[in-house]
Design a protein around this motif. Structure first.
Motif, mmCIF file in Angstrom:
data_model
loop_
_atom_site.group_PDB
_atom_site.id
_atom_site.type_symbol
_atom_site.label_atom_id
_atom_site.label_comp_id
_atom_site.label_asym_id
_atom_site.label_seq_id
_atom_site.Cartn_x
_atom_site.Cartn_y
_atom_site.Cartn_z
ATOM 1 N N LEU A 1 0.953 -1.139 0.009
ATOM 2 C CA LEU A 1 -0.116 0.146 -0.006
ATOM 3 C C LEU A 1 0.820 1.185 0.192
ATOM 4 N N ILE A 2 0.703 2.159 -0.851
ATOM 5 C CA ILE A 2 1.642 3.491 -1.093
ATOM 6 C C ILE A 2 0.503 4.374 -0.907
ATOM 7 N N ASN A 3 1.466 5.546 -0.061
ATOM 8 C CA ASN A 3 0.554 6.386 0.663
ATOM 9 C C ASN A 3 -0.808 6.091 1.439
ATOM 10 N N PRO A 4 -0.845 5.038 2.153
ATOM 11 C CA PRO A 4 -2.085 4.682 2.840
ATOM 12 C C PRO A 4 -2.512 5.895 3.729
ATOM 13 N N GLU A 5 -3.850 5.873 3.530
ATOM 14 C CA GLU A 5 -4.514 7.011 4.525
ATOM 15 C C GLU A 5 -5.781 6.330 4.979
ATOM 16 N N ILE A 6 -6.133 6.538 6.411
ATOM 17 C CA ILE A 6 -7.346 6.189 7.008
ATOM 18 C C ILE A 6 -8.450 7.311 6.678
ATOM 19 N N VAL A 7 -9.409 6.878 6.116
ATOM 20 C CA VAL A 7 -10.492 7.939 5.744
ATOM 21 C C VAL A 7 -11.528 7.729 6.711
ATOM 22 N N LYS A 8 -11.754 6.516 7.385
ATOM 23 C CA LYS A 8 -12.899 6.504 8.408
ATOM 24 C C LYS A 8 -12.394 5.447 9.374
ATOM 25 N N TYR A 9 -12.576 5.931 10.728
ATOM 26 C CA TYR A 9 -12.522 5.048 11.787
ATOM 27 C C TYR A 9 -13.775 4.645 12.021
ATOM 28 N N GLU A 10 -14.183 3.236 12.467
ATOM 29 C CA GLU A 10 -15.593 2.691 12.681
ATOM 30 C C GLU A 10 -15.246 1.567 13.799
ATOM 31 N N GLY A 11 -16.607 1.136 14.307
ATOM 32 C CA GLY A 11 -16.410 0.214 15.428
ATOM 33 C C GLY A 11 -16.115 0.729 16.641
ATOM 34 N N GLU A 12 -15.671 -0.240 17.629
ATOM 35 C CA GLU A 12 -15.504 0.109 19.049
ATOM 36 C C GLU A 12 -13.839 0.366 19.171
ATOM 37 N N ILE A 13 -13.356 0.867 20.096
ATOM 38 C CA ILE A 13 -11.940 0.734 20.438
ATOM 39 C C ILE A 13 -11.409 -0.480 21.281
ATOM 40 N N VAL A 14 -10.839 -1.155 20.815
ATOM 41 C CA VAL A 14 -10.541 -2.450 21.635
ATOM 42 C C VAL A 14 -9.061 -2.659 21.772
ATOM 43 N N ALA A 15 -8.603 -2.868 22.932
ATOM 44 C CA ALA A 15 -7.351 -2.888 23.513
ATOM 45 C C ALA A 15 -6.653 -4.424 23.231
ATOM 46 N N ASP A 16 -5.888 -4.542 22.453
ATOM 47 C CA ASP A 16 -5.092 -5.784 22.334
ATOM 48 C C ASP A 16 -3.561 -5.747 22.243
ATOM 49 N N PHE A 17 -2.883 -6.998 21.982
ATOM 50 C CA PHE A 17 -1.590 -7.224 22.112
ATOM 51 C C PHE A 17 -0.969 -6.517 20.740
ATOM 52 N N GLU A 18 0.098 -5.940 20.729
ATOM 53 C CA GLU A 18 0.787 -5.677 19.673
ATOM 54 C C GLU A 18 2.488 -5.887 19.758
ATOM 55 N N GLY A 19 3.037 -6.192 18.864
ATOM 56 C CA GLY A 19 4.441 -6.261 18.838
ATOM 57 C C GLY A 19 5.182 -5.662 17.801
ATOM 58 N N CYS A 20 6.192 -5.414 17.710
ATOM 59 C CA CYS A 20 6.858 -4.533 16.424
ATOM 60 C C CYS A 20 8.117 -4.913 16.236
ATOM 61 N N LEU A 21 8.561 -5.259 14.880
ATOM 62 C CA LEU A 21 9.994 -5.392 14.462
ATOM 63 C C LEU A 21 10.951 -4.502 14.928
ATOM 64 N N SER A 22 10.553 -3.216 14.966
ATOM 65 C CA SER A 22 11.222 -2.129 15.553
ATOM 66 C C SER A 22 11.353 -1.778 16.780
ATOM 67 N N VAL A 23 10.717 -2.524 17.826
ATOM 68 C CA VAL A 23 10.622 -2.645 19.314
ATOM 69 C C VAL A 23 10.907 -3.707 19.826
ATOM 70 N N LYS A 24 12.235 -4.150 19.979
ATOM 71 C CA LYS A 24 12.741 -5.367 20.162
ATOM 72 C C LYS A 24 12.376 -5.856 21.649
ATOM 73 N N HIS A 25 11.733 -7.196 21.582
ATOM 74 C CA HIS A 25 11.407 -8.016 22.830
ATOM 75 C C HIS A 25 10.243 -7.546 23.635
ATOM 76 N N VAL A 26 9.396 -6.200 23.216
ATOM 77 C CA VAL A 26 8.431 -5.991 23.854
ATOM 78 C C VAL A 26 7.277 -5.916 23.298
ATOM 79 N N TYR A 27 6.173 -6.279 24.198
ATOM 80 C CA TYR A 27 4.692 -6.441 23.463
ATOM 81 C C TYR A 27 3.785 -5.531 24.408
ATOM 82 N N GLY A 28 3.016 -4.888 23.899
ATOM 83 C CA GLY A 28 1.857 -3.989 24.804
ATOM 84 C C GLY A 28 0.419 -4.156 24.395
#
Length: 191
Positions: free
Chosen positions: A83-110
């Motif tokens: 996806l080139i120049n991706p842009e969110i045009v609308k947020y919908e649904g509910e806010i949900v907290a769930d786990f994420e990790g990142c290749l650029s944040v080593k060893h930590v999830y949140g």
């Protein structure tokens, strides 16, 4: 590119906004292919994780390109959508907290709060406009990657530092980290 080309905190480039792409060139297409190679190389070194997506800034290119895995459930499917120049045009649904990790944040999830549904517009590698609706994990992944193009890392969304950060143990299970003892003053997590 390989996993060694993926930059991580505290690299200051991860806090910069990426530039919009005005012309899709062979260099842009090659960058996409290189990003996929780096993401898969990283994944191949991790027994319990998949590489769900990657933003160009994570391989130190300040351009608004993200790649998103086509199938999150099957590690054998190694295809990605660019996806080139991706842009969110609308947020919908509910806010949900769930786990994420990142290749650029080593060893930590949140646990990160995100919208459960989004609508996105972008360009494909041929310059065609794409519009899509995403929900669930796909919506979370796209929000995470678009954040990268804006200089935002997932840990920036975590407000409650108690019971918010985790790491993977040797069996691939998430284990809680203590913010004060394990994160705030532990530079080796960010190395």
């Amino acid at each position: 590119m390989t996993k060694d080309d993926i930059i991580a905190l505290p690299n200051p480039h991860l806090r910069q906004k990426s530039a919009k792409i005005h012309v899709i060139t062979d260099e842009v297409r090659q960058l996409s292919a290189n990003m996929i190679a780096a993401a898969l190389d990283w994944e191949d070194s991790r027994p319990h994780e998949i590489s769900a997506a990657l933003a160009a800034i994570q391989v130190d290119h300040l351009e608004r390109i993200i790649i998103v895995r086509s199938d999150f459930d099957d590690k054998a499917t190694r295809e990605f959508t660019t996806l080139i120049n991706p842009e969110i045009v609308k947020y919908e649904g509910e806010i949900v907290a769930d786990f994420e990790g990142c290749l650029s944040v080593k060893h930590v999830y949140g646990k990160v709060p995100r919208h459960s549904k989004i609508r996105v517009k972008a360009l494909d590698l041929d310059g065609n406009e794409i519009r899509l609706k995403a929900e669930g994990f796909l919506a979370r992944v796209i929000q995470h990657e678009i954040d990268h193009t804006n200089g935002i890392v997932f840990i920036d969304h975590i407000r409650d530092q108690h019971d918010a950060f985790y790491t993977l143990d040797d069996s691939g299970e998430l284990q809680p980290l203590d913010y004060e003892a394990d994160i705030k003053d532990n530079a080796q997590l960010w190395d």
